[in-house]
Design a protein around this motif. Structure first.
Motif, short mmCIF file in Angstrom:
data_model
loop_
_atom_site.label_atom_id
_atom_site.label_comp_id
_atom_site.label_asym_id
_atom_site.label_seq_id
_atom_site.Cartn_x
_atom_site.Cartn_y
_atom_site.Cartn_z
N VAL A 9 0.84 -1.20 0.00
CA VAL A 9 0.00 0.00 0.00
C VAL A 9 0.87 1.25 0.00
O VAL A 9 0.56 2.23 -0.69
N LEU A 10 1.97 1.23 0.73
CA LEU A 10 2.90 2.37 0.72
C LEU A 10 3.47 2.61 -0.67
O LEU A 10 3.50 3.75 -1.16
N ILE A 11 3.89 1.54 -1.33
CA ILE A 11 4.41 1.66 -2.70
C ILE A 11 3.31 2.15 -3.63
O ILE A 11 3.54 3.01 -4.50
N PHE A 12 2.09 1.65 -3.45
CA PHE A 12 0.96 2.06 -4.27
C PHE A 12 0.67 3.55 -4.11
O PHE A 12 0.47 4.26 -5.10
N VAL A 13 0.67 4.04 -2.88
CA VAL A 13 0.41 5.46 -2.63
C VAL A 13 1.52 6.32 -3.22
O VAL A 13 1.25 7.36 -3.83
N ALA A 14 2.76 5.90 -3.06
CA ALA A 14 3.88 6.67 -3.61
C ALA A 14 3.82 6.72 -5.13
O ALA A 14 3.98 7.79 -5.74
N LEU A 15 3.55 5.59 -5.76
CA LEU A 15 3.46 5.56 -7.22
C LEU A 15 2.26 6.36 -7.71
O LEU A 15 2.35 7.05 -8.72
N SER A 16 1.16 6.30 -6.99
CA SER A 16 -0.02 7.09 -7.37
C SER A 16 0.29 8.58 -7.32
O SER A 16 -0.10 9.33 -8.22
N THR A 17 0.99 9.01 -6.29
CA THR A 17 1.35 10.41 -6.17
C THR A 17 2.27 10.84 -7.31
O THR A 17 2.08 11.91 -7.90
#
Length: 62
Positions: A9-17
């Protein structure tokens, strides 16, 4: 297993940003789309993969 979900989820949020900022900047810059479209398409593919993997792994937790 919950640590794995949290990292995904952390990687997902960073990539989304990064994508939320990067795609409009790329589209607004003259000539950048031709240079960066493969990177953007790859990033979107990774984003979709993260959504699927996180969802599948999360189904084992709940």
């Amino acid at each position: 297993m919950t640590i794995v979900i949290q990292v995904l989820v952390l990687i997902f949020v960073a990539l989304s940003t990064i994508l939320v900022v990067g795609i409009p900047v790329t589209l607004a810059s003259p000539g950048q789309w031709e240079k960066s479209k493969n990177l953007i398409y790859t990033s979107i593919g990774v984003w979709v993969g993260l959504v699927l993997v996180t969802g599948i792994l999360n189904s084992f937790i709940a």
